[in-house]
Design a protein around this motif. Structure first.
Motif, PDB file in Angstrom:
ATOM      1  N   HIS A  37       1.158  -1.055  -0.143  1.00  0.00           N
ATOM      2  CA  HIS A  37      -0.564  -0.038  -0.080  1.00  0.00           C
ATOM      3  C   HIS A  37       1.176   1.030   0.104  1.00  0.00           C
ATOM      4  CE1 HIS A  37      -3.714   2.272   1.078  1.00  0.00           C
ATOM      5  NE2 HIS A  37      -2.974   2.771   1.533  1.00  0.00           N
ATOM      6  N   GLU A  38       2.001   1.173   1.009  1.00  0.00           N
ATOM      7  CA  GLU A  38       2.878   2.630   1.218  1.00  0.00           C
ATOM      8  C   GLU A  38       2.990   2.638  -0.529  1.00  0.00           C
ATOM      9  OE1 GLU A  38       6.365   4.229   3.970  1.00  0.00           O
ATOM     10  OE2 GLU A  38       5.778   2.180   4.263  1.00  0.00           O
ATOM     11  N   ALA A  40       2.508   2.006  -3.086  1.00  0.00           N
ATOM     12  CA  ALA A  40       1.640   2.257  -4.551  1.00  0.00           C
ATOM     13  C   ALA A  40       0.971   3.741  -4.515  1.00  0.00           C
ATOM     14  CB  ALA A  40       0.215   1.374  -4.532  1.00  0.00           C
ATOM     15  N   VAL A  41       0.840   3.678  -2.905  1.00  0.00           N
ATOM     16  CA  VAL A  41       0.835   5.198  -2.983  1.00  0.00           C
ATOM     17  C   VAL A  41       1.584   6.634  -3.240  1.00  0.00           C
ATOM     18  CG1 VAL A  41       0.532   7.307  -0.612  1.00  0.00           C
ATOM     19  CG2 VAL A  41      -0.998   5.315  -0.417  1.00  0.00           C
ATOM     20  N   SER A  42       2.724   6.203  -3.652  1.00  0.00           N
ATOM     21  CA  SER A  42       4.251   6.235  -3.033  1.00  0.00           C
ATOM     22  C   SER A  42       4.321   6.837  -4.759  1.00  0.00           C
ATOM     23  CB  SER A  42       5.864   6.252  -2.320  1.00  0.00           C
ATOM     24  OG  SER A  42       6.292   6.761  -3.165  1.00  0.00           O
ATOM     25  N   ALA A  43       4.240   5.350  -4.906  1.00  0.00           N
ATOM     26  CA  ALA A  43       4.552   5.793  -6.921  1.00  0.00           C
ATOM     27  C   ALA A  43       3.639   6.728  -7.678  1.00  0.00           C
ATOM     28  CB  ALA A  43       4.130   4.100  -7.209  1.00  0.00           C
ATOM     29  N   ILE A  44       2.275   6.557  -6.996  1.00  0.00           N
ATOM     30  CA  ILE A  44       1.053   7.743  -7.530  1.00  0.00           C
ATOM     31  C   ILE A  44       1.462   9.027  -7.796  1.00  0.00           C
ATOM     32  CG2 ILE A  44      -0.994   8.069  -7.192  1.00  0.00           C
ATOM     33  CD1 ILE A  44      -1.762   5.406  -6.465  1.00  0.00           C
ATOM     34  N   ALA A  45       1.760   8.566  -6.473  1.00  0.00           N
ATOM     35  CA  ALA A  45       2.155  10.337  -6.003  1.00  0.00           C
ATOM     36  C   ALA A  45       3.721  10.838  -7.271  1.00  0.00           C
ATOM     37  CB  ALA A  45       2.718  10.811  -4.441  1.00  0.00           C
ATOM     38  N   GLY A  49       3.100  13.690  -9.627  1.00  0.00           N
ATOM     39  CA  GLY A  49       3.010  14.907  -9.387  1.00  0.00           C
ATOM     40  C   GLY A  49       2.196  15.410  -8.093  1.00  0.00           C
ATOM     41  N   LYS A  50       1.080  14.704  -7.476  1.00  0.00           N
ATOM     42  CA  LYS A  50       0.343  14.970  -6.174  1.00  0.00           C
ATOM     43  C   LYS A  50       1.217  14.796  -5.414  1.00  0.00           C
ATOM     44  CE  LYS A  50      -2.080  16.828  -9.922  1.00  0.00           C
ATOM     45  NZ  LYS A  50      -2.818  17.738 -10.344  1.00  0.00           N
ATOM     46  N   SER A  51      -0.038  15.519  -3.708  1.00  0.00           N
ATOM     47  CA  SER A  51       0.392  14.747  -2.764  1.00  0.00           C
ATOM     48  C   SER A  51       0.246  13.437  -1.946  1.00  0.00           C
ATOM     49  CB  SER A  51      -0.277  16.410  -2.027  1.00  0.00           C
ATOM     50  OG  SER A  51      -1.714  15.586  -2.101  1.00  0.00           O
ATOM     51  N   ALA A  52       0.843  13.560  -1.157  1.00  0.00           N
ATOM     52  CA  ALA A  52       0.557  12.180  -0.415  1.00  0.00           C
ATOM     53  C   ALA A  52      -1.300  11.833  -0.327  1.00  0.00           C
ATOM     54  CB  ALA A  52       0.778  11.943   0.627  1.00  0.00           C
ATOM     55  N   LEU A  53      -1.595  13.324   0.369  1.00  0.00           N
ATOM     56  CA  LEU A  53      -3.127  12.781   0.336  1.00  0.00           C
ATOM     57  C   LEU A  53      -4.241  12.800  -0.806  1.00  0.00           C
ATOM     58  CD1 LEU A  53      -4.739  13.490   2.757  1.00  0.00           C
ATOM     59  CD2 LEU A  53      -5.354  15.861   1.729  1.00  0.00           C
ATOM     60  N   GLY A  54      -3.719  13.087  -1.709  1.00  0.00           N
ATOM     61  CA  GLY A  54      -4.387  13.012  -2.937  1.00  0.00           C
ATOM     62  C   GLY A  54      -4.286  11.376  -3.449  1.00  0.00           C
ATOM     63  N   ALA A  55      -3.438  11.192  -3.543  1.00  0.00           N
ATOM     64  CA  ALA A  55      -2.872   9.422  -4.586  1.00  0.00           C
ATOM     65  C   ALA A  55      -3.098   8.753  -3.187  1.00  0.00           C
ATOM     66  CB  ALA A  55      -0.926   9.470  -4.156  1.00  0.00           C
ATOM     67  N   GLU A  56      -3.266   8.514  -2.269  1.00  0.00           N
ATOM     68  CA  GLU A  56      -3.820   8.512  -0.536  1.00  0.00           C
ATOM     69  C   GLU A  56      -5.734   7.786  -1.218  1.00  0.00           C
ATOM     70  OE1 GLU A  56      -4.149   5.031   1.700  1.00  0.00           O
ATOM     71  OE2 GLU A  56      -2.958   6.777   1.828  1.00  0.00           O
ATOM     72  N   ALA A  57      -6.053   8.739  -1.869  1.00  0.00           N
ATOM     73  CA  ALA A  57      -7.278   8.990  -2.395  1.00  0.00           C
ATOM     74  C   ALA A  57      -7.712   8.374  -3.577  1.00  0.00           C
ATOM     75  CB  ALA A  57      -7.963  10.451  -2.839  1.00  0.00           C
TER      76      ALA A  57
END
Length: 217
Positions: A37-38, A40-45, A49-57
């Protein structure tokens, strides 16, 4: 949470969701290739080019949010938020809070407290009274923290002190004040510090209402 904080958070999330839908094939590949999970969030962010908050969403997006109707709704919300906020995440990258850390104030932080006191010329307890000698101000603050009547935090980014957060218990409320170093303002640190400090204050003063003073962001 202040109205500014709510709008900033919502815009970060909505913008990330829309960008993810535009690049859905790349996002899916990034998620499938991630170890957990972690990751994946980092890869999406990183990808968007978005925040970790946005990537989590994005990672928690439901399938019904992929429809055209939902995308139109998100775009309309983003347009409204963009018209309400005068800055973008690119202009004030620190507002995401991804790189900001909070820690307890200590004796070594007299340097940044001195900058704050020289600028404001008021005591650190939120009373608005003239500031006393620096050592006395710090000693009084430390005593209130020991008595569990206050919490003083330092906001840091990659080891650089960018601001101070004060929480003072008085009359059944926690008066939260955020001060950002003059050299670090207009970058979003005030919003980030407010976001980060909420959980700290709630943990130390459970069930006590918070009164937040506008951050010098």
């Amino acid at each position: 949470m202040t109205d500014l904080d709510q709008k900033t958070t919502r815009r970060d999330i909505t913008d990330a969701l829309l960008t993810a839908l535009e690049r859905r094939h790349e996002v899916l590949d990034a998620i499938v290739d991630a170890d957990d999970h972690e990751a994946a969030v980092s890869a999406i962010a990183d990808l968007l080019g978005k925040s970790a908050l946005g990537a989590e969403a994005v990672l928690g997006m439901r399938l019904n949010q992929l429809t055209k109707a939902e995308r139109r709704k998100n775009q309309a919300e983003l347009d409204d938020l963009n018209s309400a906020l005068t800055f973008t995440l690119a202009e004030r990258p620190a507002s995401s809070g991804d790189t900001l850390e909070l820690r307890t104030f200590c004796a070594d932080d007299a340097d940044i407290f001195a900058v704050r006191t020289e600028e404001l010329q008021v005591a650190g307890d939120g009373s608005g009274e003239p500031a006393g000698p620096l050592d006395d101000e710090i000693a009084k603050g430390a005593q209130r923290v020991d008595d569990e009547d206050a919490v003083w935090l330092v906001a840091e980014e990659q080891g650089t002190k960018v601001g101070l957060i004060f929480g003072e218990l008085a009359d059944g409320e926690v008066d939260v004040r955020i001060w950002i170093h003059p050299d670090k303002r207009k970058q979003g640190y005030g919003v980030a510090a407010l976001r980060k400090s909420r959980s700290e204050m709630a943990s130390l003063f459970p069930g006590v209402p918070m009164v937040v003073r506008a951050p010098s962001s």
